[in-house]
Enzyme design. Structure first.
Site, PDB file in Angstrom:
ATOM      1  N   ASP A 196     -83.201 -49.240 -27.751  1.00  0.00           N
ATOM      2  CA  ASP A 196     -83.167 -50.826 -27.628  1.00  0.00           C
ATOM      3  C   ASP A 196     -83.543 -50.895 -26.127  1.00  0.00           C
ATOM      4  O   ASP A 196     -83.603 -50.326 -25.348  1.00  0.00           O
ATOM      5  CB  ASP A 196     -81.879 -51.403 -27.953  1.00  0.00           C
ATOM      6  N   GLU A 199     -81.651 -50.133 -23.053  1.00  0.00           N
ATOM      7  CA  GLU A 199     -81.835 -48.613 -22.957  1.00  0.00           C
ATOM      8  C   GLU A 199     -80.498 -47.792 -23.295  1.00  0.00           C
ATOM      9  O   GLU A 199     -80.217 -46.727 -22.836  1.00  0.00           O
ATOM     10  CB  GLU A 199     -82.096 -48.100 -21.590  1.00  0.00           C
TER      11      GLU A 199
END
Ligand code: NOJ
Ligand code: NOJ
Length: 471
Positions: A196, A199
């Site tokens: 995402d 991270e």
């Protein structure tokens, strides 16, 4: 005589309620706007870097953010494009940055990476960072395609068609042009799991899907304009499929869009609420053919639920309830700007996103003739109206733009946005630094200083407010 003293009293009250620092938030915004522009451009092509590089922050240690992240850079370039349109006198400077970004992208896309175009961050010489990291992050190429597609439309209007066909979009496969390369990557890889935008979490993400959807919708438009109709159909078809998947993120019981579905790796302590949903809406919920429109009841509900939650979990929000709540990434966050495993904080970009969201709603309403009230959104709009008026709204029905409530709702939305800007003002520094975060206990800024994304978000909020008030 009487009305004069009334006037005096209302001035006095206004003065007291704002405190000694009675300047309206719009005044501070002018000042911060100049500061944010200066600080943002300092972080683009810094000395010793390959031109076009956008460092996430000048901070080189604790934390080391001296890299070009594909996501941050693409979002920053979208802001630069807005600046070019808004400040036509300085347009040349802004355009130069965009052309250099294109050159850099050509170089970066030609590099060998571990995960193709989903590679996350690059050194300032343009070569990829190949150490351990949460990769791929597939929002990156989607956001970059979106930034470049919008620029391509501008260039076509400016008679730069040859340049566009040579560097940005060709009708070839495999393509040699950067937008088409990104669109091919997005349209062929969106089904895969990835990390995402924070991270941390591996799965399918609302933010990433919204970016992917938008890039393909706008990309299809560009493809069609340039006579690549087969590709246009393919991009549009994939966009439709992504839109179907996005709808699964709605959780009716919780009243929010959840951030991640089908988690397969990364952190496991998130419950679903995540304010990146609102950042996604800013990037992808306006214009034609949206997957989730900016005024969708489900976004209104998500915003409200998140405001309540963040208001309750951070001490700084409980201490100063006169201000709108500072907003974090998600309630269970453990990243404090230096390390994970601590206590997460509110962030500037997330708090500014809430301001922008209200401004965008106001701007949207301004251009539509009517507002439809239904049992799902009536609570939201009543609370907006209550900020500025004693009037009420019916449970359902149409509020036409000629009614007294209509103007008041726009006013209330702007006021709601201003509340979040006041919050940001409260934590920002005198010289206009905006770091990544503000400490949940003390309110002091922490994490990477002068985060480029924070400054871009502020500039966006500033421009969104202008559109909301009709300037
Ligand atoms: C963990 C954070 O949560 C994430 O957002 C960040 O990108 C990385 N650490 C690197 O700083
Ligand atoms: C951490 C954030 O979680 C991520 O979204 C961002 O790309 C990097 N920092 C760089 O700003």
């Amino acid at each position: 005589m009487r009305s004069l003293s009334n006037l005096f009293i209302s001035f006095l009250l206004a003065f007291l309620s704002f405190g000694a620092n009675a300047a309206p938030v719009s005044e501070w915004m002018e000042q911060q706007y100049s500061a944010s522009k200066a600080k943002l451009f300092k972080n683009i092509s810094p000395e010793g870097s390959r031109p076009g590089t956008v460092v996430a922050s000048p901070s080189r240690r604790d934390p080391d953010y001296y890299y070009h992240w594909i996501r941050d850079a693409a979002l920053v370039m979208m802001t630069v494009e807005r600046l070019a349109a808004f400040e036509s006198k300085k347009k040349e400077v802004y355009l130069k940055n965009l052309y250099q970004f294109i050159e850099l992208t050509r170089f970066q896309q030609s590099q060998q990476t571990l995960t193709g175009l989903g590679e996350v961050k690059f050194y300032v010489d343009g070569t990829p960072f190949l150490g351990p990291w949460g990769r791929p992050q597939n929002d990156g190429p989607a956001l970059r395609a979106l930034a470049l597609t919008r620029f391509a439309h501008y260039l076509i209007a400016e008679n730069q068609l040859d340049y566009v066909k040579k560097y940005l979009y060709d009708n070839k496969l495999p393509s040699e042009a950067i937008i088409k390369k990104d669109l091919e990557y997005v349209s062929h890889n969106w089904k895969n799991h990835d990390f995402d935008l924070w991270e941390e979490c591996q799965g399918h993400h609302f933010f990433t899907r919204m970016a992917q959807h938008r890039s393909l919708v706008e990309g299809a438009d560009l493809a069609r304009k340039l006579g690549d109709s087969g590709a246009a159909d393919w991009y549009q078809m994939q966009a439709n499929l992504i839109s179907n998947e996005i709808q699964w993120h709605w959780n009716k019981n919780a009243g929010i869009f959840v951030a991640t579905l089908n988690r397969v790796g990364g952190i496991d302590y998130k419950h679903g609420m995540d304010s990146s949903v609102i950042i996604a809406a800013l990037v992808a919920s306006t214009g034609e053919n949206t997957a989730v429109n900016i005024k969708d009841d489900r976004l209104l509900s998500s915003v409200k639920r998140m405001e309540e939650k963040f208001a309750e979990i951070y001490n700084i929000n409980r201490q100063t309830s006169a201000l709108s709540p500072a907003i974090g990434r998600y309630p269970e966050d453990r990243y404090d700007g230096y390390n994970t495993g601590k206590s997460g904080n509110p962030w500037f970009i997330n708090t500014l996103a809430f301001a922008s969201y209200y401004y965008k709603l106001a701007a949207d309403l301004r251009t539509t003739a009517t507002l439809k009230i239904n049992p799902r959104n009536v609570g939201f709009f009543r609370s907006i109206l209550r900020r500025v008026s004693q009037q009420d709204l019916p449970e359902s029905g149409i509020v036409p733009s000629t009614s007294p409530q209509f103007g008041k709702i726009i006013e209330g939305l702007i006021k709601a946005g201003d509340g979040f800007v006041e919050r940001v003002k409260y934590h920002a520094s005198q010289d206009g630094n905006l770091s990544e975060q503000m400490n949940r206990e003390t309110g002091h800024m922490q994490g990477a200083e002068n985060l480029t994304w924070s400054h871009a978000a502020f500039i966006d909020t500033y421009l969104d407010r202008k559109e909301a008030i009709g300037q």
